[in-house]
Design a protein around this motif. Structure first.
Motif, mmCIF file in Angstrom:
data_model
loop_
_atom_site.group_PDB
_atom_site.id
_atom_site.type_symbol
_atom_site.label_atom_id
_atom_site.label_comp_id
_atom_site.label_asym_id
_atom_site.label_seq_id
_atom_site.Cartn_x
_atom_site.Cartn_y
_atom_site.Cartn_z
ATOM 1 N N THR A 8 -70.412 3.446 10.110
ATOM 2 C CA THR A 8 -70.484 2.876 8.771
ATOM 3 C C THR A 8 -69.188 2.182 8.395
ATOM 4 O O THR A 8 -68.094 2.737 8.564
ATOM 5 N N VAL A 9 -69.313 0.982 7.896
ATOM 6 C CA VAL A 9 -68.206 0.227 7.326
ATOM 7 C C VAL A 9 -68.380 0.272 5.816
ATOM 8 O O VAL A 9 -69.434 -0.115 5.296
ATOM 9 N N HIS A 10 -67.372 0.757 5.120
ATOM 10 C CA HIS A 10 -67.484 0.916 3.671
ATOM 11 C C HIS A 10 -66.815 -0.253 2.940
ATOM 12 O O HIS A 10 -65.675 -0.607 3.252
ATOM 13 N N VAL A 11 -67.536 -0.812 2.006
ATOM 14 C CA VAL A 11 -67.030 -1.907 1.177
ATOM 15 C C VAL A 11 -66.834 -1.386 -0.237
ATOM 16 O O VAL A 11 -67.783 -0.898 -0.870
ATOM 17 N N ALA A 12 -65.607 -1.449 -0.726
ATOM 18 C CA ALA A 12 -65.316 -1.024 -2.091
ATOM 19 C C ALA A 12 -65.920 -2.024 -3.071
ATOM 20 O O ALA A 12 -65.813 -3.236 -2.874
ATOM 21 N N VAL A 13 -66.557 -1.510 -4.109
ATOM 22 C CA VAL A 13 -67.156 -2.389 -5.119
ATOM 23 C C VAL A 13 -66.614 -2.009 -6.496
ATOM 24 O O VAL A 13 -66.407 -0.836 -6.802
ATOM 25 N N TYR A 14 -66.372 -3.046 -7.286
ATOM 26 C CA TYR A 14 -65.812 -2.868 -8.619
ATOM 27 C C TYR A 14 -66.084 -4.136 -9.416
ATOM 28 O O TYR A 14 -66.404 -5.192 -8.857
ATOM 29 N N THR A 37 -73.446 -3.849 20.770
ATOM 30 C CA THR A 37 -74.455 -2.801 20.854
ATOM 31 C C THR A 37 -75.323 -2.894 19.609
ATOM 32 O O THR A 37 -74.870 -2.557 18.525
ATOM 33 N N PRO A 38 -76.565 -3.375 19.708
ATOM 34 C CA PRO A 38 -77.415 -3.565 18.529
ATOM 35 C C PRO A 38 -77.516 -2.306 17.678
ATOM 36 O O PRO A 38 -77.670 -1.194 18.181
ATOM 37 N N GLY A 39 -77.417 -2.517 16.351
ATOM 38 C CA GLY A 39 -77.553 -1.411 15.422
ATOM 39 C C GLY A 39 -76.345 -0.503 15.346
ATOM 40 O O GLY A 39 -76.419 0.595 14.807
ATOM 41 N N ARG A 40 -75.194 -0.938 15.854
ATOM 42 C CA ARG A 40 -74.033 -0.059 15.945
ATOM 43 C C ARG A 40 -73.348 0.153 14.601
ATOM 44 O O ARG A 40 -72.737 1.189 14.369
ATOM 45 N N PHE A 41 -73.418 -0.821 13.709
ATOM 46 C CA PHE A 41 -72.725 -0.729 12.431
ATOM 47 C C PHE A 41 -73.678 -0.967 11.258
ATOM 48 O O PHE A 41 -74.684 -1.663 11.397
ATOM 49 N N ALA A 42 -73.314 -0.398 10.117
ATOM 50 C CA ALA A 42 -74.044 -0.641 8.873
ATOM 51 C C ALA A 42 -73.038 -0.659 7.728
ATOM 52 O O ALA A 42 -71.968 -0.051 7.814
ATOM 53 N N ILE A 43 -73.391 -1.361 6.673
ATOM 54 C CA ILE A 43 -72.552 -1.462 5.478
ATOM 55 C C ILE A 43 -73.028 -0.468 4.428
ATOM 56 O O ILE A 43 -74.231 -0.331 4.178
ATOM 57 N N ARG A 44 -72.074 0.230 3.796
ATOM 58 C CA ARG A 44 -72.359 1.027 2.604
ATOM 59 C C ARG A 44 -71.300 0.688 1.567
ATOM 60 O O ARG A 44 -70.132 0.444 1.901
ATOM 61 N N THR A 45 -71.706 0.662 0.310
ATOM 62 C CA THR A 45 -70.775 0.351 -0.775
ATOM 63 C C THR A 45 -70.264 1.634 -1.406
ATOM 64 O O THR A 45 -70.961 2.648 -1.478
ATOM 65 N N ASP A 74 -65.626 9.736 8.136
ATOM 66 C CA ASP A 74 -67.002 9.251 8.023
ATOM 67 C C ASP A 74 -67.089 7.735 8.059
ATOM 68 O O ASP A 74 -68.164 7.171 7.831
ATOM 69 N N SER A 75 -65.992 7.059 8.331
ATOM 70 C CA SER A 75 -65.968 5.610 8.178
ATOM 71 C C SER A 75 -65.273 4.935 9.354
ATOM 72 O O SER A 75 -64.331 5.470 9.941
ATOM 73 N N ALA A 76 -65.763 3.732 9.675
ATOM 74 C CA ALA A 76 -65.107 2.912 10.688
ATOM 75 C C ALA A 76 -64.051 2.012 10.069
ATOM 76 O O ALA A 76 -63.125 1.573 10.758
ATOM 77 N N MET A 77 -64.179 1.728 8.768
ATOM 78 C CA MET A 77 -63.241 0.834 8.079
ATOM 79 C C MET A 77 -63.539 0.836 6.595
ATOM 80 O O MET A 77 -64.697 0.989 6.174
ATOM 81 N N LEU A 78 -62.488 0.643 5.787
ATOM 82 C CA LEU A 78 -62.633 0.425 4.351
ATOM 83 C C LEU A 78 -62.233 -1.013 4.050
ATOM 84 O O LEU A 78 -61.133 -1.442 4.411
ATOM 85 N N ILE A 79 -63.124 -1.751 3.382
ATOM 86 C CA ILE A 79 -62.861 -3.148 3.035
ATOM 87 C C ILE A 79 -62.687 -3.269 1.531
ATOM 88 O O ILE A 79 -63.522 -2.792 0.756
ATOM 89 N N LEU A 80 -61.608 -3.923 1.134
ATOM 90 C CA LEU A 80 -61.290 -4.130 -0.283
ATOM 91 C C LEU A 80 -61.396 -5.620 -0.601
ATOM 92 O O LEU A 80 -60.516 -6.398 -0.226
#
Length: 207
Positions: A8-14, A37-45, A74-80
């Motif tokens: 999961t790659v997490h995107v901060a939302v505000y 690798t298909p389906g390897r990552f997903a985005i969650r906010t 629990d995360s592969a990356m946090l994006i701001l």
């Protein structure tokens, strides 16, 4: 982790989130079409609370989870994404989470105003970085001016920074850090989107 494990790659939302700065990131991280690798990552906010936020473009986003429920493990990356709140108290929880991620060795990516938040939090004092302009960060009185690089995007040891005018280069740096695409495929992706060269499309299709 097995090859098909979903990360999961997490995107901060505000409120005031700059929609256009992360469009390439979210669409391609969340799409398995050209992944190694298909389906390897997903985005969650992730938001400071579970209340809806309103982006700069007027879109209402309901966070998938709250910051207090997010751990680096629990995360592969946090994006701001960029925003107009970075210098206010409302942004402090996001900066605290970014600091927690970096302490755990998990990548953090920030663009536009979010780089200003990182600067104010001292997170750019010992990493090479970029932003909208050197003058923007210098005006914040931070201690990392000697490490500023006049480039569209910079990745220094898992801390990615990008300029508002370079969302494609920002996305490319994120994809490279996550290892989403094989290097040759990423080159073709950038050829298509970054250089507007249609040859990149055919290369991607053949890949």
């Amino acid at each position: 982790m097995t090859e098909n494990t979903l990360r999961t790659v997490h995107v901060a939302v505000y409120d005031t989130l700059a929609d256009w700065e992360i469009g390439f990131v979210t669409a391609h991280v969340n799409s398995p079409a050209w992944h190694r690798t298909p389906g390897r990552f997903a985005i969650r906010t992730v938001g400071a609370t579970d209340a809806p936020v309103t982006t700069m473009g007027g879109l209402r986003v309901l966070p998938d989870l709250t910051l207090d429920a997010l751990t680096p493990a629990d995360s592969a990356m946090l994006i701001l994404p960029g925003n107009e709140l970075f210098a206010t108290e409302a942004y402090h929880p996001y900066l605290a989470k970014a600091r927690e991620f970096r302490a755990a060795g998990v990548p953090v990516a920030a663009i536009c105003g979010a780089t200003g938040g990182l600067a104010l939090a001292g997170l750019l004092d010992d990493h090479e970085h970029t932003s909208n302009a050197a003058e923007f960060l210098n005006g914040l009185g931070y201690g990392g001016a000697h490490l500023y690089r006049d480039e569209p995007a910079v990745n220094d040891r898992g801390l990615i920074t990008g300029a508002a005018q370079a969302p494609i280069e920002f996305a490319r740096a994120i994809f490279a850090e996550l290892g989403i695409y094989e290097p040759g495929v990423l080159d073709s992706w950038y050829k298509l989107y970054g250089r507007q060269d249609p040859a990149g499309f055919y290369e991607l299709m053949s890949a």
